[in-house]
Write a protein that holds these residues in place. Structure first.
Motif, PDB file in Angstrom:
ATOM      1  N   CYS A   1       0.975  -1.080   0.233  1.00 55.02           N
ATOM      2  CA  CYS A   1      -0.117   0.232  -0.214  1.00 55.02           C
ATOM      3  C   CYS A   1       0.592   0.910   0.210  1.00 55.02           C
ATOM      4  O   CYS A   1       1.926   0.913   0.201  1.00 55.02           O
ATOM      5  N   GLU A   2       0.288   2.396  -0.646  1.00 58.46           N
ATOM      6  CA  GLU A   2       1.289   3.412  -1.105  1.00 58.46           C
ATOM      7  C   GLU A   2       0.832   4.608   0.341  1.00 58.46           C
ATOM      8  O   GLU A   2      -0.103   3.804   1.288  1.00 58.46           O
ATOM      9  N   VAL A   3       1.995   5.323   0.391  1.00 56.28           N
ATOM     10  CA  VAL A   3       1.808   5.891   2.595  1.00 56.28           C
ATOM     11  C   VAL A   3       0.840   6.911   2.307  1.00 56.28           C
ATOM     12  O   VAL A   3       0.106   7.223   0.926  1.00 56.28           O
ATOM     13  N   GLY A   4       0.113   6.714   3.001  1.00 59.12           N
ATOM     14  CA  GLY A   4      -0.916   7.453   2.998  1.00 59.12           C
ATOM     15  C   GLY A   4      -2.460   6.259   2.834  1.00 59.12           C
ATOM     16  O   GLY A   4      -3.951   6.832   2.356  1.00 59.12           O
ATOM     17  N   GLN A   5      -1.718   5.479   2.137  1.00 60.64           N
ATOM     18  CA  GLN A   5      -3.670   4.090   2.323  1.00 60.64           C
ATOM     19  C   GLN A   5      -3.880   3.010   2.703  1.00 60.64           C
ATOM     20  O   GLN A   5      -4.142   2.187   2.186  1.00 60.64           O
ATOM     21  N   ARG A   6      -2.897   3.181   4.313  1.00 63.75           N
ATOM     22  CA  ARG A   6      -2.684   2.306   5.223  1.00 63.75           C
ATOM     23  C   ARG A   6      -3.905   3.147   6.384  1.00 63.75           C
ATOM     24  O   ARG A   6      -3.634   4.102   6.633  1.00 63.75           O
ATOM     25  N   PRO A   7      -4.123   1.982   7.176  1.00 68.62           N
ATOM     26  CA  PRO A   7      -5.505   2.572   7.798  1.00 68.62           C
ATOM     27  C   PRO A   7      -4.640   3.414   9.391  1.00 68.62           C
ATOM     28  O   PRO A   7      -5.051   3.415   9.645  1.00 68.62           O
ATOM     29  N   GLU A   8      -2.934   2.671   9.427  1.00 65.32           N
ATOM     30  CA  GLU A   8      -2.466   3.592  10.571  1.00 65.32           C
ATOM     31  C   GLU A   8      -2.156   5.222   9.489  1.00 65.32           C
ATOM     32  O   GLU A   8      -2.220   6.118  10.542  1.00 65.32           O
ATOM     33  N   ASP A   9      -1.677   4.630   8.435  1.00 72.12           N
ATOM     34  CA  ASP A   9      -1.648   6.569   8.640  1.00 72.12           C
ATOM     35  C   ASP A   9      -2.767   7.261   7.477  1.00 72.12           C
ATOM     36  O   ASP A   9      -2.933   8.134   8.474  1.00 72.12           O
ATOM     37  N   VAL A  10      -4.471   6.885   7.779  1.00 74.44           N
ATOM     38  CA  VAL A  10      -5.047   7.639   8.033  1.00 74.44           C
ATOM     39  C   VAL A  10      -5.770   8.165   9.314  1.00 74.44           C
ATOM     40  O   VAL A  10      -5.750   9.223   9.986  1.00 74.44           O
ATOM     41  N   ALA A  11      -5.280   7.119  10.868  1.00 79.66           N
ATOM     42  CA  ALA A  11      -5.127   7.835  11.791  1.00 79.66           C
ATOM     43  C   ALA A  11      -4.796   9.059  12.486  1.00 79.66           C
ATOM     44  O   ALA A  11      -5.146   9.781  12.770  1.00 79.66           O
ATOM     45  N   ALA A  12      -3.512   8.474  11.857  1.00 81.29           N
ATOM     46  CA  ALA A  12      -2.330   9.536  11.965  1.00 81.29           C
ATOM     47  C   ALA A  12      -2.299  10.944  11.563  1.00 81.29           C
ATOM     48  O   ALA A  12      -2.551  11.818  12.492  1.00 81.29           O
ATOM     49  N   ALA A  13      -2.822  10.934  10.483  1.00 77.58           N
ATOM     50  CA  ALA A  13      -3.186  12.148   9.478  1.00 77.58           C
ATOM     51  C   ALA A  13      -4.839  12.951  10.253  1.00 77.58           C
ATOM     52  O   ALA A  13      -5.137  13.622  10.417  1.00 77.58           O
ATOM     53  N   GLU A  14      -5.965  12.143  10.894  1.00 72.92           N
ATOM     54  CA  GLU A  14      -6.814  12.238  11.223  1.00 72.92           C
ATOM     55  C   GLU A  14      -6.256  12.851  12.703  1.00 72.92           C
ATOM     56  O   GLU A  14      -6.714  13.789  12.817  1.00 72.92           O
ATOM     57  N   ALA A  15      -5.599  11.761  12.785  1.00 75.22           N
ATOM     58  CA  ALA A  15      -5.368  12.811  14.637  1.00 75.22           C
ATOM     59  C   ALA A  15      -4.440  14.114  14.775  1.00 75.22           C
ATOM     60  O   ALA A  15      -4.475  15.250  15.000  1.00 75.22           O
ATOM     61  N   GLN A  16      -3.770  14.013  13.573  1.00 73.09           N
ATOM     62  CA  GLN A  16      -2.849  15.743  13.192  1.00 73.09           C
ATOM     63  C   GLN A  16      -3.802  16.948  12.878  1.00 73.09           C
ATOM     64  O   GLN A  16      -3.498  17.837  13.310  1.00 73.09           O
ATOM     65  N   GLN A  17      -4.945  15.950  11.889  1.00 77.37           N
ATOM     66  CA  GLN A  17      -5.933  17.751  11.604  1.00 77.37           C
ATOM     67  C   GLN A  17      -6.576  18.103  12.543  1.00 77.37           C
ATOM     68  O   GLN A  17      -6.692  19.055  13.362  1.00 77.37           O
ATOM     69  N   HIS A  18      -7.105  16.809  13.951  1.00 73.97           N
ATOM     70  CA  HIS A  18      -7.427  17.238  15.294  1.00 73.97           C
ATOM     71  C   HIS A  18      -6.850  18.066  15.937  1.00 73.97           C
ATOM     72  O   HIS A  18      -6.894  18.872  16.009  1.00 73.97           O
ATOM     73  N   ALA A  19      -5.226  17.347  16.235  1.00 69.86           N
ATOM     74  CA  ALA A  19      -4.143  18.598  17.461  1.00 69.86           C
ATOM     75  C   ALA A  19      -4.592  20.478  16.713  1.00 69.86           C
ATOM     76  O   ALA A  19      -4.178  20.795  17.200  1.00 69.86           O
ATOM     77  N   GLU A  20      -4.010  20.303  15.174  1.00 74.19           N
ATOM     78  CA  GLU A  20      -3.962  21.522  14.263  1.00 74.19           C
ATOM     79  C   GLU A  20      -5.604  22.527  14.809  1.00 74.19           C
ATOM     80  O   GLU A  20      -5.721  23.458  15.045  1.00 74.19           O
ATOM     81  N   ALA A  21      -6.359  21.611  14.640  1.00 73.85           N
ATOM     82  CA  ALA A  21      -7.836  21.950  14.951  1.00 73.85           C
ATOM     83  C   ALA A  21      -8.348  22.197  16.253  1.00 73.85           C
ATOM     84  O   ALA A  21      -8.637  23.532  16.375  1.00 73.85           O
ATOM     85  N   HIS A  22      -7.385  22.032  17.277  1.00 73.94           N
ATOM     86  CA  HIS A  22      -7.447  22.077  18.424  1.00 73.94           C
ATOM     87  C   HIS A  22      -6.008  22.381  19.180  1.00 73.94           C
ATOM     88  O   HIS A  22      -5.648  21.164  19.551  1.00 73.94           O
ATOM     89  N   PRO A  23      -5.195  23.117  18.438  1.00 72.07           N
ATOM     90  CA  PRO A  23      -4.119  23.248  19.306  1.00 72.07           C
ATOM     91  C   PRO A  23      -3.876  23.193  20.743  1.00 72.07           C
ATOM     92  O   PRO A  23      -2.983  23.613  21.277  1.00 72.07           O
TER      93      PRO A  23
END
Length: 193
Positions: free
Chosen positions: A166-188
């Motif tokens: 799977c390409e980077v960004g297309q594994r479940p753990e990649d998606v979870a990490a991206a969602e966590a990063q987005q959440h952290a940026e939305a709620h600094p």
């Protein structure tokens, strides 16, 4: 043949794999070793009303590319020759055709495609992606041509079930990490106590 519901992470991955929003996804029929969708189970009638015979839709890019490589090399010509020369293989391929239709009809019968499976079944091989998707979803021994595709892809080191490609960004753990990063940026400031 266990079909699991497609969660939000699955849909995000499938969208990334296909480069578009998936249509008619009923569930995930096979997964990569990492847990990412490999084959989706698609409704026989899409949301816009169109009949859609390919219920086992291969989505994983490395597997898709591997099939495209074999097709470009005209390996299907060899498969069609073998299919014409081996009555037992032809009989099992006809059984795979029946299995495919029965699996699709668990979601309802669509008259326009009631006798149509996918990949050229039951008499020829015209799409390696479709027969591979069926083989991966149904398991070894159901679609003999799909099983040959699995073996050929591994033999050529184009794709195999034991290695996550799977390409980077297309594994479940990649998606979870991206969602966590987005959440952290939305709620600094972090959670409020």
């Amino acid at each position: 043949m266990p079909i699991t519901p497609a969660c939000d992470t699955d849909i995000t991955i499938i969208k990334s794999q296909l480069g578009r929003l998936p249509r008619g996804v009923e569930g995930v029929a096979a997964r990569c070793k990492c847990g990412a969708p490999l084959v989706v189970f698609t409704a026989p009638r899409l949301p816009d009303g169109s009949p859609f015979p390919t219920c086992f839709y291969l989505t994983q890019p490395a597997a898709v590319k591997g099939c495209s490589t074999l097709e470009a090399e005209k390996w299907m010509d060899d498969l069609n020759r073998i299919l014409g020369e081996d009555p037992l293989l032809a009989s099992k391929y006809r059984q795979a055709h029946t299995h495919y239709i029965q699996a699709r009809e668990t979601m309802g019968k669509v008259e326009e495609i009631c006798d149509v499976s996918a990949g050229g079944m039951p008499t020829r091989v015209k799409c390696l992606h479709a027969v591979l998707g069926h083989s991966l979803a149904a398991g070894v021994g159901v679609n003999p041509i799909g099983d040959l595709v699995v073996d050929k892809l591994a033999e050529r080191d184009l794709w195999d079930q034991e290695t996550c490609r799977c390409e980077v960004g297309q594994r479940p753990e990649d998606v979870a990490a991206a969602e966590a990063q987005q959440h952290a940026e939305a709620h600094p400031d972090g959670p409020v106590a």
